[in-house]
Design a protein around this motif. Sequence first.
Motif, PDB file in Angstrom:
ATOM      1  N   GLY A  10       0.807  -1.223   0.000  1.00 45.13           N
ATOM      2  CA  GLY A  10       0.000   0.000   0.000  1.00 45.13           C
ATOM      3  C   GLY A  10       0.835   1.264   0.000  1.00 45.13           C
TER       4      GLY A  10
ATOM      5  N   PRO B  78      -7.295  -1.093  -3.540  1.00 45.01           N
ATOM      6  CA  PRO B  78      -5.858  -0.995  -3.245  1.00 45.01           C
ATOM      7  C   PRO B  78      -5.108  -0.133  -4.258  1.00 45.01           C
ATOM      8  CG  PRO B  78      -6.599  -3.263  -3.015  1.00 45.01           C
ATOM      9  CD  PRO B  78      -7.717  -2.506  -3.662  1.00 45.01           C
TER      10      PRO B  78
ATOM     11  N   ASP C 262      -6.056   3.482  -3.500  1.00 38.67           N
ATOM     12  CA  ASP C 262      -5.401   3.881  -2.253  1.00 38.67           C
ATOM     13  C   ASP C 262      -3.927   4.191  -2.482  1.00 38.67           C
ATOM     14  OD1 ASP C 262      -7.846   3.364  -1.114  1.00 38.67           O
ATOM     15  OD2 ASP C 262      -7.240   1.491  -0.147  1.00 38.67           O
ATOM     16  N   LEU C 263      -3.281   3.399  -3.345  1.00 42.02           N
ATOM     17  CA  LEU C 263      -1.857   3.597  -3.622  1.00 42.02           C
ATOM     18  C   LEU C 263      -1.629   4.940  -4.311  1.00 42.02           C
ATOM     19  CD1 LEU C 263       0.821   2.050  -3.302  1.00 42.02           C
ATOM     20  CD2 LEU C 263       0.416   1.071  -5.577  1.00 42.02           C
TER      21      LEU C 263
END
Length: 397
Positions: free
Chosen positions: A136, A255, A258-259
């Motif tokens: 992450g 994900p 979010d990254l």
Amino acid sequence: NWRKTGAAAFFRYIRNDNKVPLAAFPDPAHDDRPTTNPYRIDEMFRHDWAEIYNRPEGTPPPDWDVFYNTYGRYITPIPLDKRGPPEADELAKQAARAPPHSVGGLDSWRPAEHHALPVQAWQLRATVEKAILDRGAYPDVYYHVPVTELRKGDGRRPTDHRGISVYAANYRVAAGVWWRRLVPGLLLWCHPTAYGGLPGRECMEAAFDAQTAFERAFLTRTPLAQTNLDYWKFFDTFDPNFFQQLKIAVGIPPPVADLNYHLNAHAQKRFKIRGHLGEPFATNRGAGQGDSWSLFDALLFTTVQARLLADQHPTVAFTSVVDDRALRGPCDDVIAATHTALAMDHAAGLVNATSKFVGLATTESDRRKLRATSFQGQPLKVESDTVHVGFNVTTRR
């Protein structure tokens, strides 16, 4: 190969991006006398850009929940086949597409070096990309982002420039893989008159659409008006959390969204001016021009706005070239649609350069109506001719 380079060179020409960078800038601390001191120039750029890369004190960030409750019905999933981390063959093909002489980032890799890597290296790199997604967060060097400044207009002041973020080369390869995955779905999902950034959607088509519509209006004696809208520092005012949520809402794996949020929220940007790398500066908004994900975010937002206007103002035609928008139709409807668009922009934390708005009309009565119109307190500038994405659009007979 002119077929590959001609379009890019032409776009640079119409954007006027071929100017030679300045070596000296007027210093307001010394009666605007020119200075060539790189440390002082960096200090001036950091001072002037602080109000762009940071929300004004006391201004809250955009509220995603409020935005979604108001505009959520216009947000639909984008078709996406591959949803996992970039694979070795995708990485190798994307690396091969990069111009070999393009600038590298601070991860010490250059695109020409990527070209020389065997497939086996990309197989190992794919495991690294999976580890990044699982963790992450990116390697620390990815968060150090030089910002190269390109002159706009005369380009004598720091804010008369366009900041191009130069991300780590390995990041650009992985982001490019995601872009390639998303393009087929975007071509189906994006508004049909959203031009620029996508294959087969040339920016000049927006100007052709406008001129054709005005010519048809003259031939049919139909009154027609248009407003050209311009954002203020569009990419530089993107709120990371807002666009993280927008990505998730259209179906980007959380994900991955979010990254990208983590990168934009924690990037340490530095101005790079004539080879001098300046001091890092703090930001609480902004996405990097030059990042595939930033272009993706822009196309998302303008298409959602196009759907909103088509629903609430069906007589108004909408075109966009990334962040340049044009609203065209009956005069009263265009004015109302422009107010609707500005309200949506405000809800997303975006700012409009209303002093740059331009109104056009085929009749004098509509021109008078446009001159009497203000947007966010700024009277609308009305012209008979204007330059739209590098081309002249005229309402003269």
